[in-house]
Write a protein that holds these residues in place. Sequence first.
Motif, PDB file in Angstrom:
ATOM      1  N   ASN A  58       0.827  -1.206   0.000  1.00 21.42           N
ATOM      2  CA  ASN A  58       0.000   0.000   0.000  1.00 21.42           C
ATOM      3  C   ASN A  58       0.857   1.250   0.000  1.00 21.42           C
ATOM      4  OD1 ASN A  58      -2.335  -1.405   0.010  1.00 21.42           O
ATOM      5  ND2 ASN A  58      -2.620  -1.351   2.193  1.00 21.42           N
ATOM      6  N   LEU A  59       1.893   1.256   0.829  1.00 19.78           N
ATOM      7  CA  LEU A  59       2.773   2.433   0.851  1.00 19.78           C
ATOM      8  C   LEU A  59       3.458   2.622  -0.489  1.00 19.78           C
ATOM      9  CD1 LEU A  59       4.255   2.110   4.412  1.00 19.78           C
ATOM     10  CD2 LEU A  59       2.426   3.549   3.606  1.00 19.78           C
ATOM     11  N   VAL A 109       2.281   1.745  -3.499  1.00 18.95           N
ATOM     12  CA  VAL A 109       1.341   2.305  -4.472  1.00 18.95           C
ATOM     13  C   VAL A 109       1.147   3.802  -4.231  1.00 18.95           C
ATOM     14  CG1 VAL A 109      -1.075   2.295  -5.159  1.00 18.95           C
ATOM     15  CG2 VAL A 109       0.153   0.193  -5.010  1.00 18.95           C
ATOM     16  N   ALA A 110       1.092   4.222  -2.953  1.00 17.65           N
ATOM     17  CA  ALA A 110       0.967   5.652  -2.661  1.00 17.65           C
ATOM     18  C   ALA A 110       2.175   6.417  -3.188  1.00 17.65           C
ATOM     19  CB  ALA A 110       0.825   5.854  -1.151  1.00 17.65           C
ATOM     20  N   ASN A 118       4.110   5.506  -5.704  1.00 12.57           N
ATOM     21  CA  ASN A 118       4.044   5.527  -7.173  1.00 12.57           C
ATOM     22  C   ASN A 118       3.027   6.543  -7.667  1.00 12.57           C
ATOM     23  OD1 ASN A 118       5.971   3.709  -7.891  1.00 12.57           O
ATOM     24  ND2 ASN A 118       4.623   1.959  -7.647  1.00 12.57           N
ATOM     25  N   VAL A 119       1.898   6.691  -6.942  1.00 10.03           N
ATOM     26  CA  VAL A 119       0.897   7.659  -7.379  1.00 10.03           C
ATOM     27  C   VAL A 119       1.444   9.076  -7.277  1.00 10.03           C
ATOM     28  CG1 VAL A 119      -1.305   8.676  -6.754  1.00 10.03           C
ATOM     29  CG2 VAL A 119      -1.096   6.249  -6.906  1.00 10.03           C
TER      30      VAL A 119
END
Lengths: 105, 91, 201
Positions: free
Chosen positions: C113-114, C116-117, C119-120
């Motif tokens: 999750n961290l 993906v954050a 990468n966003v």
Amino acid sequence: MRPEVLLLLFGESIMLFGALGILRFPDVYTRLQAASKCDTGGAMSIILYLVITMDAPALVRAKFLVLAFLIAMMNPMVSHALARAAYRYGVVPKVVVDMYAWDNP
Amino acid sequence: MAQESLLVSAFYLLVFTAVLVTYRVLRGPTLPDRVVGLNTITTKVVVIIAIVSVMRGEYYLIDLGIVLLMVNSVGGLLLAKYMERGSRSAT
Amino acid sequence: MSRVPFYLKERLEALNEKVLRERLEASNLPSWERVIFTWVTLMVFWIVISTNATPENLSLGAAVTLLIALFMRDLLTKDMRRSGHVVEKILYFSLIYLPQYLVIMAFRLLESNLKVAKNVIFMDINPGIVKIKTDLHSDTGITILANSITLTPGTLTLDVKKKLGETYLYVHWIDLETLNREKAGEKIKGDIEEWLKKVFW
């Protein structure tokens, strides 16, 4: 402030980043990654917060845990099926290396 | 009460993220984009149902969430099968 | 002339499939253990879903789930490894293997999750599709491995292919680091496969 609130805030922020990822990423597969990971993690942490803080009999809490388990089992399965279907449907991935196209011409 | 207001704020933030994803459903260039958006919205709705059932103390609503999750997964698999078969007959 | 290797390959593939199937049949659990395992699983699900622990509800659930478990005993437990005594196996599973898996997957999910954050926010993606090899052969083991790979940071399982008795997975990797099959497999699978090989076939 009790420490369980961190679980709720973490789940909320992860859900928000997942929605932003679905808006910003360039093609279907990267969007699918953001959707599956962020939805599973955010939903599980929010449901864990609810289980910890609510006052209810133990069987109702076990029901919420069953809901979390079903989310964790079903969400990656549907994302896997959708990824393969999108590849067969003809969506060309924007990737550097594509070993799947090498083996299935 | 602090916990009540936290849950209400969580409810509104989840609705806001669902509205953000609606852009991808309406605007998505291809069919798989729209299906991904719909699956994401349905998972968010399941979490919203869980929050509402804790907020109002009516725990039978969680059955509705479980059934909605199962229908969502079956619908996703069905749409995936439909996309694979349609591509094979078209090309 | 170019047809003979094709025929040979198909024959070899069918033979290999048969040998694998026979080894899997030989490594199954005995049937009463399968019935009892399915019964206990269905009974726990019944109690949790109906949210009602009165004696008549429990007896009705026990009768119905026993009837279902007698018919469907191969559905859940077909792919389990046969090793040791029942009690020892159940104790090992519930006290060592399951908490180990839950802890591993919880930390992997947090990390993913961290990631993906990150990468966003920064959009530093470099995606690619790689092919890795696994040592699992049964359907349940491959399913759980693919789900775990989807939840680990930066990877998404695309397809499963079985060829000549070996199983290959195609993985969409958002941050491509290496193209070598062994190194990529080691980086993607981690210690989940070692865990799965102890329980499933």
